[in-house]
Design an enzyme around this catalytic site. Sequence first.
Site, PDB file in Angstrom:
ATOM      1  N   ARG A 148      39.410  30.848  49.014  1.00 35.03           N
ATOM      2  CA  ARG A 148      38.384  29.823  48.432  1.00 35.03           C
ATOM      3  C   ARG A 148      38.943  28.427  49.434  1.00 35.03           C
ATOM      4  NH1 ARG A 148      43.612  30.751  44.673  1.00 35.03           N
ATOM      5  NH2 ARG A 148      42.609  31.706  42.558  1.00 35.03           N
ATOM      6  N   SER A 197      55.244  34.319  49.927  1.00 34.72           N
ATOM      7  CA  SER A 197      54.511  35.007  48.686  1.00 34.72           C
ATOM      8  C   SER A 197      55.085  35.506  47.517  1.00 34.72           C
ATOM      9  CB  SER A 197      53.779  36.783  48.821  1.00 34.72           C
ATOM     10  OG  SER A 197      53.323  37.007  48.085  1.00 34.72           O
ATOM     11  N   ASP A 221      47.943  27.577  44.094  1.00 40.06           N
ATOM     12  CA  ASP A 221      47.192  27.552  43.262  1.00 40.06           C
ATOM     13  C   ASP A 221      46.482  26.370  42.944  1.00 40.06           C
ATOM     14  OD1 ASP A 221      47.353  30.046  42.682  1.00 40.06           O
ATOM     15  OD2 ASP A 221      48.246  30.263  41.407  1.00 40.06           O
TER      16      ASP A 221
HETATM   17  C1  S3P Z   1      52.341  34.613  41.820  1.00 34.63           C
HETATM   18  C2  S3P Z   1      52.164  33.750  42.914  1.00 34.63           C
HETATM   19  C3  S3P Z   1      51.256  32.957  43.793  1.00 34.63           C
HETATM   20  C4  S3P Z   1      49.915  32.953  43.239  1.00 34.63           C
HETATM   21  C5  S3P Z   1      49.545  33.993  42.299  1.00 34.63           C
HETATM   22  C6  S3P Z   1      50.718  33.374  40.692  1.00 34.63           C
HETATM   23  C7  S3P Z   1      52.866  34.428  40.825  1.00 34.63           C
HETATM   24  O1  S3P Z   1      50.800  34.320  44.669  1.00 34.63           O
HETATM   25  O2  S3P Z   1      48.789  32.516  43.988  1.00 34.63           O
HETATM   26  O3  S3P Z   1      48.662  33.095  41.502  1.00 34.63           O
HETATM   27  O4  S3P Z   1      52.703  34.445  39.790  1.00 34.63           O
HETATM   28  O5  S3P Z   1      53.969  35.331  41.329  1.00 34.63           O
HETATM   29  P1  S3P Z   1      50.939  34.557  46.360  1.00 34.63           P
HETATM   30  O6  S3P Z   1      52.459  35.067  46.067  1.00 34.63           O
HETATM   31  O7  S3P Z   1      50.722  35.461  46.944  1.00 34.63           O
HETATM   32  O8  S3P Z   1      50.888  33.733  47.417  1.00 34.63           O
END
Ligand code: S3P
Length: 441
Positions: free
Chosen positions: A352, A173, A321
Amino acid sequence: MSSAENLVFHVRPGGCLSGTLRVPGDKSISHRSIMLGSLAEGTTRIRGFLEGEDSLATLRAFRDLGVDITGPVAGAVTIQGVGMHGLQPPAGPLDLGNSGTSMRLLAGLLAGQGLELTLIGDSSLSTRPMRRVTDPLQRMGARVETTELGTAPLRIHPVGSLKAIDYPLPVASAQIKSCLLLAGLYAEGTTRITEPAPTRDHTERMLSGFGYPVERTGASVSVEGGGTLTARDIDIPADISSAAFFLVGASIAPGSDILLQHVGINPTRDGVINILRLMGADIEILNRRDVGGEPVADLRVRSAGLRGIRIPVDQVPLAIDEFPALFVAAACAEGETVLTGAEELRVKESDRIQVMADGLTALGVRATPTPDGIVIQGGNIHGGRVGSHGDHRIAMAFAMAALRAEGEILIDDCSNVNTSFPGFAELAANAGLAIEGKKEN
Ligand code: S3P
């Protein structure tokens, strides 16, 4: 729009996509540009800022924290940075709306400010897991509390100082990684985060761009606390996550030929291109260039016959995403598509996996959810009515499905499209999608 009103997309079947398009600015980079610009010394000028509700929530939060920010006007924002220790106590809670990125990154950035703060969000954000950030922050000595369910509101209490940690991420993440790197700027010692798989690296790139030393070794990235950021100009590329709807739409609709301009193709974000190409898509990457430390290109997409595939697990975090759009591509492909290793999709703006499976099933597509993915059998798409559950990406994905549907598709609860893609319906209509937004009570 009042919450009693339901914005319904009505999308007539058929047609194709054509023309030259530029989708709005990258959401992830827009958030980070406000955060680092606010903490920098000097004036940061941003172009291409996403004027969507999510990045505007971040912008408003920093205004509430006393930062002088002008704009956005046609994507231009100017920030008078206050330095690492210049944020002021806000008058009330910081409302981050639907934006998980704002809440998780701000939890880290604000944990060591010595301020008493409350972070709140809308009904969707208030159900999303926050202990993934508050647990490691507590290990750093922060006092950040969730509700008993591990959700927002987050309450941040002042502490004397933070201490660095060495933290292996339990999930791939970028939000957790970025949260801890931002907290690490305020910690004593070196904060090191190790990823189980590569995730988007915009925070690391932008920190380096603002002159903050970031060290990367293998799967680890580290920062030492106590440094400063130097203001700079930022040109934000178009968001590949928004381009994804057009990559899929043009691929599935016979006769399509589009050029998507100035799209960010950072290798930690390009899974959607890789996966579509494995399915047989015709995507050309033209005019590759570097824009302020981020790779950018123009993407030409022509329709192609797609085939079902087993999606490589290593591509999942790189396309995290884009799965709502990719599921629509799978529904239009010949044969079966199998996704595994994607349980994170269940804790996004909606579940989702379930919401897409329900919607595809309502449209006559065989879609079977699994705990960590989905199996989709390509076939005919009927007309029908589907719920987006207030999830912007679900709404836009089903809009594109109409290009191959046998009847009209109606999509409920679409106002959150504005969180990431203001002007989606207009841009898609100009490119050839027969879409109209109607307000219903
Ligand atoms: C993001 C990281 C992702 C993504 C989110 C934007 C970011 O989430 O799904 O829309 O800007 O760091 P995760 O890191 O929790 O997967």
